[in-house]
Design a protein around this motif. Structure first.
Motif, mmCIF file in Angstrom:
data_model
loop_
_atom_site.group_PDB
_atom_site.id
_atom_site.type_symbol
_atom_site.label_atom_id
_atom_site.label_comp_id
_atom_site.label_asym_id
_atom_site.label_seq_id
_atom_site.Cartn_x
_atom_site.Cartn_y
_atom_site.Cartn_z
ATOM 1 N N ILE A 12 0.152 -1.933 -6.718
ATOM 2 C CA ILE A 12 0.928 -3.040 -6.136
ATOM 3 C C ILE A 12 1.037 -2.950 -4.606
ATOM 4 C CG2 ILE A 12 3.203 -4.166 -6.073
ATOM 5 C CD1 ILE A 12 3.399 -3.536 -9.089
ATOM 6 N N PRO A 13 1.454 -1.805 -4.060
ATOM 7 C CA PRO A 13 1.551 -1.768 -2.586
ATOM 8 C C PRO A 13 0.209 -2.024 -1.911
ATOM 9 C CG PRO A 13 2.527 0.202 -3.549
ATOM 10 C CD PRO A 13 1.874 -0.543 -4.663
ATOM 11 N N MET A 14 -0.854 -1.492 -2.535
ATOM 12 C CA MET A 14 -2.176 -1.703 -1.933
ATOM 13 C C MET A 14 -2.527 -3.186 -1.877
ATOM 14 S SD MET A 14 -4.283 1.459 -3.619
ATOM 15 C CE MET A 14 -5.789 0.582 -3.645
ATOM 16 N N ILE A 15 -2.300 -3.861 -3.002
ATOM 17 C CA ILE A 15 -2.657 -5.285 -3.060
ATOM 18 C C ILE A 15 -1.769 -6.110 -2.124
ATOM 19 C CG2 ILE A 15 -2.795 -7.319 -4.574
ATOM 20 C CD1 ILE A 15 -4.927 -5.166 -5.071
ATOM 21 N N LEU A 16 -0.478 -5.735 -2.053
ATOM 22 C CA LEU A 16 0.420 -6.473 -1.165
ATOM 23 C C LEU A 16 -0.055 -6.381 0.274
ATOM 24 C CD1 LEU A 16 4.027 -5.727 -2.504
ATOM 25 C CD2 LEU A 16 2.696 -7.828 -2.697
ATOM 26 N N VAL A 17 -0.387 -5.159 0.694
ATOM 27 C CA VAL A 17 -0.842 -4.973 2.080
ATOM 28 C C VAL A 17 -2.134 -5.752 2.310
ATOM 29 C CG1 VAL A 17 -1.739 -3.290 3.728
ATOM 30 C CG2 VAL A 17 0.282 -2.742 2.359
ATOM 31 N N LEU A 18 -3.054 -5.595 1.365
ATOM 32 C CA LEU A 18 -4.344 -6.270 1.484
ATOM 33 C C LEU A 18 -4.172 -7.796 1.573
ATOM 34 C CD1 LEU A 18 -6.921 -4.587 1.429
ATOM 35 C CD2 LEU A 18 -7.282 -5.303 -0.919
ATOM 36 N N SER A 19 -3.237 -8.312 0.789
ATOM 37 C CA SER A 19 -3.018 -9.756 0.773
ATOM 38 C C SER A 19 -2.441 -10.244 2.103
ATOM 39 C CB SER A 19 -2.056 -10.158 -0.341
ATOM 40 O OG SER A 19 -2.538 -9.715 -1.570
ATOM 41 N N MET A 20 -1.471 -9.492 2.632
ATOM 42 C CA MET A 20 -0.868 -9.872 3.927
ATOM 43 C C MET A 20 -1.913 -9.823 5.031
ATOM 44 S SD MET A 20 2.313 -10.268 3.415
ATOM 45 C CE MET A 20 2.992 -10.143 1.813
ATOM 46 N N VAL A 21 -2.632 -8.710 5.091
ATOM 47 C CA VAL A 21 -3.648 -8.557 6.134
ATOM 48 C C VAL A 21 -4.701 -9.650 5.969
ATOM 49 C CG1 VAL A 21 -5.447 -7.050 7.053
ATOM 50 C CG2 VAL A 21 -3.262 -6.087 6.347
ATOM 51 N N GLY A 22 -5.075 -9.875 4.710
ATOM 52 C CA GLY A 22 -6.066 -10.917 4.429
ATOM 53 C C GLY A 22 -5.576 -12.266 4.910
ATOM 54 N N GLY A 23 -4.300 -12.563 4.645
ATOM 55 C CA GLY A 23 -3.728 -13.832 5.090
ATOM 56 C C GLY A 23 -3.820 -13.965 6.597
ATOM 57 N N TYR A 24 -3.505 -12.895 7.304
ATOM 58 C CA TYR A 24 -3.518 -12.979 8.769
ATOM 59 C C TYR A 24 -4.933 -13.142 9.315
ATOM 60 C CZ TYR A 24 -2.599 -12.269 13.661
ATOM 61 O OH TYR A 24 -2.540 -12.473 15.010
ATOM 62 N N THR A 25 -5.883 -12.421 8.711
ATOM 63 C CA THR A 25 -7.242 -12.475 9.259
ATOM 64 C C THR A 25 -7.906 -13.839 9.074
ATOM 65 O OG1 THR A 25 -7.992 -11.466 7.212
ATOM 66 C CG2 THR A 25 -7.895 -10.038 9.132
#
Lengths: 495, 343
Positions: free
Chosen positions: A392-405
């Protein structure tokens, strides 16, 4: 001339190191595709300037291979963690992820590799065959036809929204409403931007997808012990059984691949639309539509065959008129221009061997997709056994970073979060996510082309039925809308 | 002093067309200075903001010359795409960056100024400092050949007769639309179109012209090149008085006796720095831009691809912005542009 160009293209593609660029492109694409927010367009953009020393042919081959790899790669995270790496893999989550939960991740992964490869192969072969008449075919489609195609897509809501029709329509309307944020199409009018430049371009649909799928699912998983695969389920299935199962549904693959190709040729639509439509069509024509969403392999196959099928289609406006239908083809177009290849009739005349060369490279690439997908990627199925506290934490971080990029825009990060919660509630309350997403994706295409068609006609709605092609699409829309009501009545009468 | 710094040979220098002769002379004088007294700047990476997405025209150019500009400066220049809000978001980010010479960016007047005039942002673009210009992209008017329009005047007549009604180009509220309104309201042009149809870019507008969805459209010269080569469209006139490198034989509207509308008729691709960036830094950057454009790589890319590279000094960048802000509101009813939705 075509034959000479074809044999020249063959020798180009098979001369070392070109095959190596195919494999490198595919691998990079798969990685970019599997990471939400990166996807094919950003991945290709990062690589674009590095292709300068390669020369035009190898550079374009590297870029199209990345595009192809990313289309398949999006399914990896879609299946394993319910995170569509690209918009084109969103519908793959519907059945791919339930399969993973049932311990059938290996099956699902090898199915997605096989379906992607076959769907991609089909559309590129078709593109090769129709390339002489391509430009004339594209010219048949204008603003009224694009509008009608978007409405046709929206009318699929009546099919894919299982359960309450009212809830399906509400979800679709909510999706459409979200697309009204930002500068209006075809007029400089600002809508709901509240003075923020970040809102001028509205809500990014990839950010919306990441939220609706990834965040919503992580919220749900947070209440679950163990890994993503339910309870003590062991991984079952074999890579071979996935391949066999896929190939035993040639009808679904062919239909979905061509839906992908057709939709891909419409500027602005692309894989994000086609995977839903192919999924919807697969569901519509199924004897057991209820099994979709619960791990029906046909769901994975149709979605994946269509998104790779989109590639062949999306190349049509790109190489014939220099119109990029999506982010990825925009970067590809940039690559063509950077290397001095001007899209247009030239690419089908004097530069025909170059066009053939990258189409052949795409064909070969599909063989590598099966090999890499089945032999290597299926091993990632073990991810579904890892404890959700780690995932879960991995996906959350990935999703946020993905959203920003996506656009270096904080609005997209907020979108990911807000729509994540929204999606979670929608799933809990039984509102159709597909209907919502169809609204978000098709709203802008429908609105822009509706406005433009009416500008052309001077306000008359006749423009949507005066040409044979537009009349045909209008008839198809009516058929989809009234079909479910008329069919039972007809059957009754016949009986 | 210029011998070892002025590395470009005479032939290479010949490729460059100076649009600002005075500034070029000024810079040749400065050419030897950067390696000497002021060795401080730059001593770190520079960010180059592009207010458009990857793969577009502005991005394609930047990815060609920016690395060479970095080589000239002895540092890295990182490209950051900040697309959105019709290029106002990225330009705003440039405006708000520290004026320390480590953030610069590129946009193309009059395109971005038009966006700002139609939907005013909270910053004043005219305050940005010009570094230089690297290219010029003129607009042309193209027509579907089936109408057999015999030149620009014939087109004007046919709109006046009512034979033609629809005129088109990129989205409403953008440069093409403002150009169309300018030509409609200007007595010299008196282009009496009835309806303006906007497309999502030059490519789609040209395609719509070919398919006869619209009879006539505004396009960039590079955007019209492919279709014109294949005789699928007729190019009627160039809207820049300086003509088009892509279509050297096509007359400009000023050649035909119409008013000069250069403040709108061509995109001037410029590089800018935030307000308050020191003059010394600007000089160093200008010099690096000029040298980068003269490198063999950029020149041969330009020759091979037809993407014209033309250097212009800091004032040609600043003037392009200033001219747009001065002349457009005088000559075009911006309220009419904003109200386009209701038409």
């Amino acid at each position: 001339m075509a034959f000479a160009a074809f044999s020249e293209a063959l020798s180009l593609v098979f001369s070392w190191p070109t095959p190596l660029w195919v494999v490198i492109g595919l691998t990079l694409g798969m990685i970019a595709g599997a990471l939400p927010g990166i996807g094919s367009s950003l991945g290709m953009a990062i690589i674009l300037p590095l292709t300068l020393p390669l020369g035009p042919i190898n550079a374009i081959i590297l870029l199209v291979s990345m595009y192809s790899g990313a289309m398949y790669g999006g399914s990896i995270s879609a299946i394993l963690v319910n995170v569509p790496g690209t918009g084109g893999a969103a519908a793959t989550t519907f059945d791919g992820y339930p399969m993973a939960k049932q311990g059938r991740a290996i099956d699902a992964l090898s199915m997605s590799a096989t379906a992607s490869a076959v769907g991609g192969f089909l559309s590129v072969i078709t593109l090769l065959l129709i390339s002489p008449i391509l430009i004339e075919a594209v010219l048949l489609f204008g603003s009224p036809e694009y509008f009608l195609m978007a409405i046709l897509g929206l009318s699929m809501i009546t099919i894919v929204a299982d359960g309450s029709m009212v809830k399906g329509l509400v979800a679709g309307a909510a999706g459409l409403l979200i697309t009204t944020i930002g500068i209006a199409p075809n007029s400089p009018e600002l809508r709901y931007t509240y003075g923020s430049l970040g809102l001028y371009d509205g809500i990014d649909f990839i950010a919306a997808l990441i939220g609706m799928f990834a965040i919503a699912e992580m919220l749900k998983l947070a209440g679950q012990e163990g890994g993503i695969a339910d309870g003590d389920i062991d991984l079952t299935g074999s890579t071979l059984s996935g391949v066999k199962e896929t190939l035993s549904h040639p009808g679904t693959i062919i239909k979905s691949g061509y839906i992908g190709m057709f939709i891909g040729a419409i500027p602005g639509a692309g894989a994000t639309v086609s995977n839903f439509l192919a999924y919807g069509e697969s569901m519509r024509s199924s004897d057991d539509p209820g099994s979709f969403g619960n791990g029906n392999p046909l769901g994975v196959i149709s979605s994946e065959a269509s998104n790779n099928g989109t590639i062949g289609g999306s190349l049509i406006p790109t190489i014939s008129f220099g119109i990029p239908g999506s982010g990825s083809t925009a970067v590809l177009l940039g690559g063509l221009l950077m290397h001095g290849l001007r899209p247009g009739p030239q690419l089908f005349e004097t530069d025909l061997h170059i066009t053939y060369a990258f189409l052949i490279a795409l064909l070969i690439g599909n063989i590598f997709i099966i090999l890499i997908g089945v032999l290597v990627v299926t091993r990632l199925a073990k991810l579904t056994l890892i404890d959700t506290h780690i995932i879960i934490p991995m996906i959350l971080v990935l999703s946020m970073v993905g959203g920003y990029t996506l656009r270096s825009n904080w609005v997209d990060v907020i979108t990911v979060l807000l729509l994540g919660f929204f999606g979670y509630i929608m799933v809990r309350k039984d509102y159709s996510i597909i209907a919502f997403v169809l609204g978000v994706v098709l709203g802008p295409i429908a609105e822009e082309n509706l406005m433009r068609s009416l500008q052309i006609s001077g306000g008359s709605y006749d423009i949507f039925v005066t040409k044979p092609l537009s009349l045909l699409i209008t008839a198809a829309i009516i058929l989809i809308l009234v079909g479910p009501y008329v069919k039972p009545a007809l059957e009754k009468r016949l009986a | 002093m210029g011998d070892n710094n002025d590395r470009s040979s005479a032939t290479r220098r010949d490729y460059i067309k100076y649009t600002g002769a005075a500034s070029a002379a000024a810079m040749t004088g400065l050419a030897g200075c950067s390696g000497g007294g002021d060795g401080e700047y730059p001593d770190g990476d520079i960010t180059y903001i592009i207010p458009f997405s990857e793969g577009g025209g502005t991005d394609t150019y930047a990815r060609q010359f920016i690395s060479h500009m970095g080589d000239e400066l002895g540092t890295n220049i990182a490209i950051e795409n900040v697309p959105g809000a019709a290029s106002l978001r990225g330009t705003g980010q440039l405006y708000n960056a520290d004026p320390d010479g480590y953030t610069i960016g590129g946009f193309n007047p009059p395109s971005t100024p038009v966006s700002a005039m139609v939907n005013p942002p909270e910053y004043d673009m005219t305050k940005l400092e010009g570094i230089g210009t690297y290219a010029r992209t003129p607009f042309v008017v193209v027509a579907n050949p089936s109408y057999e329009i015999e030149g620009f005047e014939d087109m004007i007549d046919r709109y006046a007769d009512g034979e033609l009604e629809i005129f088109s180009g990129k989205e409403r509220g953008g440069v093409d639309h403002v150009l169309a309104l300018l030509m409609k309201g200007n007595d010299s042009y008196d282009l009496q179109w009835d309806r303006y149809v906007g497309y999502d870019g030059t490519g789609p507008a040209v395609q719509a012209t070919i398919s006869d969805e619209v009879p006539v459209s505004i396009a960039t010269d590079t955007g019209a090149a492919g279709a014109a080569e294949d005789d699928r469209i007729d190019v009627l006139a160039c809207l820049s008085s300086q003509g088009s490198e892509v279509f050297p034989d096509i007359p400009s509207t000023t050649d035909l006796g119409y008013d000069n509308i250069d403040f709108l008729g061509q995109l001037v691709r410029g590089v800018f720095a935030p307000e308050g960036t020191s003059e010394d830094h600007i000089e160093v950057l200008t010099e690096a831009l000029e040298a980068a454009l003269q490198t063999d790589e950029v020149q041969s890319w330009s020759e091979e691809t037809g993407n014209v590279v033309e250097y212009g000094g800091p004032e040609s960048a600043s003037n392009a912005v200033a001219d747009a802000f001065e002349q457009i509101p005088e000559q075009v009813d911006l309220e009419a542009v904003r109200d386009a939705a209701s038409q």
